[in-house]
Motif scaffolding. Structure first.
Motif, PDB file in Angstrom:
ATOM      1  N   UNK A  79       0.846  -1.194   0.000  1.00 17.81           N
ATOM      2  CA  UNK A  79       0.000   0.000   0.000  1.00 17.81           C
ATOM      3  C   UNK A  79       0.883   1.247   0.000  1.00 17.81           C
ATOM      4  N   UNK A  80       0.504   2.204  -0.829  1.00 18.42           N
ATOM      5  CA  UNK A  80       1.217   3.477  -0.913  1.00 18.42           C
ATOM      6  C   UNK A  80       0.184   4.599  -0.854  1.00 18.42           C
ATOM      7  N   UNK A  81       0.397   5.548   0.049  1.00 17.52           N
ATOM      8  CA  UNK A  81      -0.524   6.675   0.179  1.00 17.52           C
ATOM      9  C   UNK A  81      -0.067   7.816  -0.709  1.00 17.52           C
ATOM     10  N   UNK A  82      -1.000   8.389  -1.460  1.00 18.49           N
ATOM     11  CA  UNK A  82      -0.736   9.578  -2.272  1.00 18.49           C
ATOM     12  C   UNK A  82      -1.285  10.763  -1.489  1.00 18.49           C
ATOM     13  N   UNK A  83      -0.373  11.567  -0.945  1.00 18.16           N
ATOM     14  CA  UNK A  83      -0.755  12.647  -0.037  1.00 18.16           C
ATOM     15  C   UNK A  83      -0.435  13.997  -0.664  1.00 18.16           C
ATOM     16  N   UNK A  84      -1.410  14.880  -0.627  1.00 22.12           N
ATOM     17  CA  UNK A  84      -1.230  16.238  -1.139  1.00 22.12           C
ATOM     18  C   UNK A  84      -0.648  17.118  -0.033  1.00 22.12           C
ATOM     19  N   UNK A  85       0.497  17.728  -0.321  1.00 24.39           N
ATOM     20  CA  UNK A  85       1.169  18.590   0.657  1.00 24.39           C
ATOM     21  C   UNK A  85       0.924  20.047   0.291  1.00 24.39           C
ATOM     22  N   UNK A  86       0.342  20.801   1.205  1.00 25.14           N
ATOM     23  CA  UNK A  86       0.075  22.217   0.955  1.00 25.14           C
ATOM     24  C   UNK A  86       1.364  23.029   1.105  1.00 25.14           C
ATOM     25  N   UNK A  87       1.426  24.226   0.482  1.00 23.66           N
ATOM     26  CA  UNK A  87       2.670  25.019   0.502  1.00 23.66           C
ATOM     27  C   UNK A  87       3.185  25.342   1.897  1.00 23.66           C
ATOM     28  N   UNK A  88       2.299  25.406   2.889  1.00 31.01           N
ATOM     29  CA  UNK A  88       2.738  25.760   4.238  1.00 31.01           C
ATOM     30  C   UNK A  88       3.242  24.561   5.034  1.00 31.01           C
ATOM     31  N   UNK A  89       3.272  23.360   4.419  1.00 33.97           N
ATOM     32  CA  UNK A  89       3.731  22.168   5.118  1.00 33.97           C
ATOM     33  C   UNK A  89       4.934  21.541   4.407  1.00 33.97           C
ATOM     34  N   UNK A  90       5.890  22.374   4.098  1.00 35.14           N
ATOM     35  CA  UNK A  90       7.107  21.875   3.450  1.00 35.14           C
ATOM     36  C   UNK A  90       7.865  20.907   4.348  1.00 35.14           C
ATOM     37  N   UNK A  91       7.603  20.954   5.655  1.00 26.07           N
ATOM     38  CA  UNK A  91       8.256  20.028   6.580  1.00 26.07           C
ATOM     39  C   UNK A  91       7.806  18.588   6.355  1.00 26.07           C
ATOM     40  N   UNK A  92       6.739  18.399   5.564  1.00 26.10           N
ATOM     41  CA  UNK A  92       6.230  17.048   5.306  1.00 26.10           C
ATOM     42  C   UNK A  92       6.585  16.553   3.901  1.00 26.10           C
ATOM     43  N   UNK A  93       7.524  17.233   3.266  1.00 28.83           N
ATOM     44  CA  UNK A  93       7.946  16.810   1.931  1.00 28.83           C
ATOM     45  C   UNK A  93       9.051  15.758   2.012  1.00 28.83           C
TER      46      UNK A  93
END
Length: 205
Positions: free
Chosen positions: A156-170
């Motif tokens: 399983x692989x999650x496709x997660x959308x990262x918003x511009x203010x959450x660069x710490x989750x890239x």
């Protein structure tokens, strides 16, 4: 961003469902786009052991093999790969299995010899473009085990959308930190030793 659950678990021991993780991350502002199952097409492929391998009596390139695929009896499988040999551990598509290209494995007779399965190449499994011969697995592979488990392929692989203010989750580590906080789990941050140049910057010309 794609998040592999197996890679995530290298940083935090999350053992829950992908759906639950996706819901929790969405509540934290990281929107779940999709849950991918990249190797579903080969989930039925098992490890087999080629107990016997002999030339087909009516062919100059086919081999008649007897394969232990964990079914309780040896299976007759005709194989045309040049590198098939007795003593190998190989991926086997049993009767009823469907390959990534849509081919359904059926009972067959090849030039009069019965065949109850297929020994697969990497290309037939959709892993690489290598079709020069069958895929040979490590001797440690357990007979009858699922290939996806033996090769530790992502289930399983999650496709997660990262918003511009959450660069710490890239990064996987960033998402692992959020997972650890959300589920009260430990976070294992790898040690990255820093080696300083003892001569210092003045030594650089």
């Amino acid at each position: 961003m794609l998040l592999s659950l197996s890679w995530l678990r290298e940083f935090t021991p999350y053992e829950g469902a992908a759906e639950e993780l996706g819901d929790r991350l969405t509540m934290l502002g990281l929107e779940l786009e999709d849950i991918l199952h990249p190797y579903d097409a080969i989930s039925s492929i098992v490890v087999g052991y080629v107990a016997e391998c002999a030339p087909h009596p009516d062919s100059d390139h086919l081999h008649c093999c007897k394969v232990d695929a964990g079914q309780g009896q040896l299976l007759d499988i005709v194989c045309g790969a040049p590198n098939v040999a007795a003593g190998q551990k190989v991926p086997v598509a049993l009767v009823g299995s469907r390959l990534p290209d849509g081919t359904v494995i059926k009972k067959a007779k090849l030039r009069g010899a019965p065949s109850f399965g297929m020994i697969c190449s990497e290309r037939e499994l959709g892993l690489t473009e290598d079709h020069s011969g069958i895929m040979v697995l490590p001797d440690s592979a357990a007979v009858g085990a699922r290939l996806v488990d033996v090769l530790e392929l992502d289930r399983e692989v999650l496709d997660i959308s990262i918003t511009p203010n959450r660069a710490d989750c890239l990064s996987v580590l960033g998402l692992a930190r959020e997972t650890a906080l959300a589920f009260n789990l430990p976070l294992n941050v790898p040690e990255l030793p820093l080696h300083l140049d003892e001569e210092g910057p003045e030594s650089i010309v």
